[in-house]
Structure formats: C-alpha cells, structure tokens
Design an enzyme around this catalytic site. Structure first.
Site, PDB file in Angstrom:
ATOM      1  N   GLN A 101     -52.328 -36.584  19.354  1.00 36.72           N
ATOM      2  CA  GLN A 101     -53.784 -36.510  19.154  1.00 36.72           C
ATOM      3  C   GLN A 101     -54.502 -36.267  20.475  1.00 36.72           C
ATOM      4  OE1 GLN A 101     -55.254 -36.863  16.072  1.00 36.72           O
ATOM      5  NE2 GLN A 101     -57.239 -36.383  16.983  1.00 36.72           N
ATOM      6  N   ILE A 102     -54.066 -36.956  21.515  1.00 34.79           N
ATOM      7  CA  ILE A 102     -54.707 -36.810  22.826  1.00 34.79           C
ATOM      8  C   ILE A 102     -54.582 -35.365  23.330  1.00 34.79           C
ATOM      9  CG2 ILE A 102     -54.462 -37.451  25.276  1.00 34.79           C
ATOM     10  CD1 ILE A 102     -53.739 -40.319  24.209  1.00 34.79           C
ATOM     11  N   GLY A 138     -54.628 -32.825  21.534  1.00 37.08           N
ATOM     12  CA  GLY A 138     -55.418 -31.935  20.681  1.00 37.08           C
ATOM     13  C   GLY A 138     -54.550 -30.871  20.021  1.00 37.08           C
ATOM     14  N   GLY A 139     -55.069 -29.658  19.952  1.00 33.44           N
ATOM     15  CA  GLY A 139     -54.350 -28.561  19.300  1.00 33.44           C
ATOM     16  C   GLY A 139     -53.009 -28.277  19.954  1.00 33.44           C
ATOM     17  N   GLU A 194     -30.857 -45.880   9.587  1.00 33.41           N
ATOM     18  CA  GLU A 194     -30.346 -47.230   9.921  1.00 33.41           C
ATOM     19  C   GLU A 194     -31.087 -48.324   9.161  1.00 33.41           C
ATOM     20  OE1 GLU A 194     -27.675 -47.882  11.588  1.00 33.41           O
ATOM     21  OE2 GLU A 194     -27.265 -45.834  12.258  1.00 33.41           O
ATOM     22  N   GLY A 195     -31.434 -48.062   7.922  1.00 30.10           N
ATOM     23  CA  GLY A 195     -32.209 -49.021   7.121  1.00 30.10           C
ATOM     24  C   GLY A 195     -33.684 -48.748   7.308  1.00 30.10           C
ATOM     25  N   THR A 196     -34.333 -48.239   6.255  1.00 36.87           N
ATOM     26  CA  THR A 196     -35.758 -47.900   6.401  1.00 36.87           C
ATOM     27  C   THR A 196     -36.553 -49.166   6.757  1.00 36.87           C
ATOM     28  OG1 THR A 196     -36.338 -48.299   4.091  1.00 36.87           O
ATOM     29  CG2 THR A 196     -35.543 -46.081   4.639  1.00 36.87           C
TER      30      THR A 196
HETATM   31  C1  FAD Z   1     -31.738 -37.356  10.069  1.00 36.92           C
HETATM   32  C2  FAD Z   1     -31.067 -38.460   9.279  1.00 36.92           C
HETATM   33  C3  FAD Z   1     -29.951 -39.057   9.815  1.00 36.92           C
HETATM   34  C4  FAD Z   1     -29.291 -40.039   9.107  1.00 36.92           C
HETATM   35  N1  FAD Z   1     -28.175 -40.585   9.654  1.00 36.92           N
HETATM   36  C5  FAD Z   1     -27.473 -41.476   8.960  1.00 36.92           C
HETATM   37  C6  FAD Z   1     -26.256 -42.028   9.501  1.00 36.92           C
HETATM   38  O1  FAD Z   1     -25.833 -41.684  10.611  1.00 36.92           O
HETATM   39  N2  FAD Z   1     -25.578 -42.934   8.777  1.00 36.92           N
HETATM   40  C7  FAD Z   1     -26.021 -43.337   7.541  1.00 36.92           C
HETATM   41  O2  FAD Z   1     -25.352 -44.168   6.918  1.00 36.92           O
HETATM   42  N3  FAD Z   1     -27.170 -42.848   7.009  1.00 36.92           N
HETATM   43  C8  FAD Z   1     -27.901 -41.917   7.684  1.00 36.92           C
HETATM   44  N4  FAD Z   1     -29.047 -41.406   7.140  1.00 36.92           N
HETATM   45  C9  FAD Z   1     -29.445 -41.847   5.808  1.00 36.92           C
HETATM   46  C10 FAD Z   1     -30.558 -42.849   5.934  1.00 36.92           C
HETATM   47  O3  FAD Z   1     -30.074 -44.096   6.340  1.00 36.92           O
HETATM   48  C11 FAD Z   1     -31.186 -42.917   4.527  1.00 36.92           C
HETATM   49  O4  FAD Z   1     -32.022 -41.778   4.450  1.00 36.92           O
HETATM   50  C12 FAD Z   1     -31.917 -44.187   4.301  1.00 36.92           C
HETATM   51  O5  FAD Z   1     -31.008 -45.252   4.142  1.00 36.92           O
HETATM   52  C13 FAD Z   1     -32.811 -44.085   3.086  1.00 36.92           C
HETATM   53  O6  FAD Z   1     -32.054 -43.814   1.934  1.00 36.92           O
HETATM   54  P1  FAD Z   1     -32.511 -42.643   0.954  1.00 36.92           P
HETATM   55  O7  FAD Z   1     -32.788 -41.400   1.743  1.00 36.92           O
HETATM   56  O8  FAD Z   1     -31.500 -42.580  -0.151  1.00 36.92           O
HETATM   57  O9  FAD Z   1     -33.899 -43.118   0.390  1.00 36.92           O
HETATM   58  P2  FAD Z   1     -34.162 -44.180  -0.745  1.00 36.92           P
HETATM   59  O10 FAD Z   1     -33.242 -45.338  -0.627  1.00 36.92           O
HETATM   60  O11 FAD Z   1     -34.242 -43.440  -2.041  1.00 36.92           O
HETATM   61  O12 FAD Z   1     -35.603 -44.681  -0.309  1.00 36.92           O
HETATM   62  C14 FAD Z   1     -36.785 -43.850  -0.451  1.00 36.92           C
HETATM   63  C15 FAD Z   1     -37.968 -44.644   0.007  1.00 36.92           C
HETATM   64  O13 FAD Z   1     -38.124 -45.807  -0.812  1.00 36.92           O
HETATM   65  C16 FAD Z   1     -38.171 -46.956   0.004  1.00 36.92           C
HETATM   66  N5  FAD Z   1     -37.519 -48.071  -0.674  1.00 36.92           N
HETATM   67  C17 FAD Z   1     -36.280 -48.099  -1.228  1.00 36.92           C
HETATM   68  N6  FAD Z   1     -35.999 -49.302  -1.744  1.00 36.92           N
HETATM   69  C18 FAD Z   1     -37.105 -50.064  -1.516  1.00 36.92           C
HETATM   70  C19 FAD Z   1     -37.464 -51.405  -1.830  1.00 36.92           C
HETATM   71  N7  FAD Z   1     -36.614 -52.244  -2.465  1.00 36.92           N
HETATM   72  N8  FAD Z   1     -38.680 -51.848  -1.435  1.00 36.92           N
HETATM   73  C20 FAD Z   1     -39.553 -51.029  -0.785  1.00 36.92           C
HETATM   74  N9  FAD Z   1     -39.276 -49.744  -0.479  1.00 36.92           N
HETATM   75  C21 FAD Z   1     -38.082 -49.280  -0.843  1.00 36.92           C
HETATM   76  C22 FAD Z   1     -37.453 -46.609   1.276  1.00 36.92           C
HETATM   77  O14 FAD Z   1     -37.887 -47.392   2.357  1.00 36.92           O
HETATM   78  C23 FAD Z   1     -37.837 -45.143   1.445  1.00 36.92           C
HETATM   79  O15 FAD Z   1     -39.078 -45.045   2.109  1.00 36.92           O
HETATM   80  C24 FAD Z   1     -29.749 -40.448   7.829  1.00 36.92           C
HETATM   81  C25 FAD Z   1     -30.917 -39.862   7.305  1.00 36.92           C
HETATM   82  C26 FAD Z   1     -31.562 -38.880   8.002  1.00 36.92           C
HETATM   83  C27 FAD Z   1     -32.796 -38.244   7.399  1.00 36.92           C
END
Ligand code: FAD
Length: 97
Positions: free
Chosen positions: A54-55, A57-58, A81-83
């Site tokens: 943002q800082i 800009g374009g 690594e776990g969302t």
């Molecule tokens: C560039 C990239 C690199 C990756 N590298 C690796 C790797 O090296 N090793 C590996 O094992 N995996 C890897 N992954 C996979 C990544 O860990 C998964 O994308 C992730 O675990 C999410 O799983 P999913 O994509 O099936 O989404 P989903 O599990 O379908 O989740 C979709 C959305 O729903 C949310 N969600 C799901 N369940 C809940 C809940 N109970 N409560 C609230 N929200 C929820 C999630 O947070 C997410 O925002 C990689 C992904 C990417 C994009």
C-alpha cells in the site's frame, strides 16, 4: 504505518524466539506455543506485506517490484503447515484442556 509494522515484527520475532527457547527446554506447552507463533507471525507477515504494498502505491501492485511477491509469499504461510483457522482450533483446545 512503519512504526506499527516494526512493532508487530518485533513482537512476532520475540514470541518465536521465546517459543524456540521453551521447546529447547521441553516445555509441556510447546503445542500451544507453536500454534500461537504460527498464527501470530504469519498474520503479521500478511499485514506488514500488505501495508508495504500500500505504501508503494501503484508500484507496489506491479510485478516489476518485490512487494506483491512478498505479499503472496506471506499469504501462503497462513495456509500451509496447518491453516490459521486450524491453529486457532489447536490453541483453543490447549486452553480448554
Ligand atoms: C503452495 C502450497 C504448499 C503446500 N505445501 C505443503 C506441504 O509441503 N506439505 C503438506 O502436507 N501440505 C502442503 N500444502 C497443503 C496445505 O497444507 C493445505 O492446503 C492446507 O492444509 C489446507 O487444506 P486444503 O487446501 O485441503 O483446504 P481445506 O482443508 O479444504 O480448508 C479450506 C479452508 O477452510 C478452512 N477450514 C477447514 N476446516 C476448518 C474448521 N474446522 N474451522 C474453520 N475453518 C476451517 C481452512 O482454514 C481453509 O481456509 C501446501 C499448500 C500450498 C498451497
């Protein structure tokens, strides 16, 4: 904005180093602390890189400059690594144990 970004980076760094130190000491709260680190540091990375873009800009939005790549790199840290939603579940579970 720069001051806020700097403070958040310092806080994320301090939490990460503190957690690493406690893990080295086999702290029983390592699952909880690791999830806190992952959640907080990656959210800070996303916020700070978005502000940086943002800082600039374009120019920030253009692929000629590194801001947009840094922002995308930060975004993936919130997903892999776990969302961060899942980290919140882990943290809540540890708190309520
Ligand atoms: C560039 C990239 C690199 C990756 N590298 C690796 C790797 O090296 N090793 C590996 O094992 N995996 C890897 N992954 C996979 C990544 O860990 C998964 O994308 C992730 O675990 C999410 O799983 P999913 O994509 O099936 O989404 P989903 O599990 O379908 O989740 C979709 C959305 O729903 C949310 N969600 C799901 N369940 C809940 C809940 N109970 N409560 C609230 N929200 C929820 C999630 O947070 C997410 O925002 C990689 C992904 C990417 C994009």
């Amino acid at each position: 904005m720069f001051a806020d970004m700097a403070c958040q980076i310092e806080a994320a760094r301090a939490l990460t180093y503190q957690t690493c130190n406690l893990i080295d000491q086999s702290d029983p709260q390592k699952t909880y602390l690791s999830a806190c680190c992952k959640l907080f540091a990656t959210d800070v990375a996303m916020k700070v890189t978005t502000e940086a873009l943002q800082i600039a800009g374009g120019y920030g939005y253009m692929t000629d400059f590194p801001f947009e790549r840094m922002m995308r790199d930060a975004k993936i840290t919130q997903i892999y690594e776990g969302t961060n939603q899942i980290q919140k579940i882990v943290i809540a579970r540890e708190l309520l144990r």
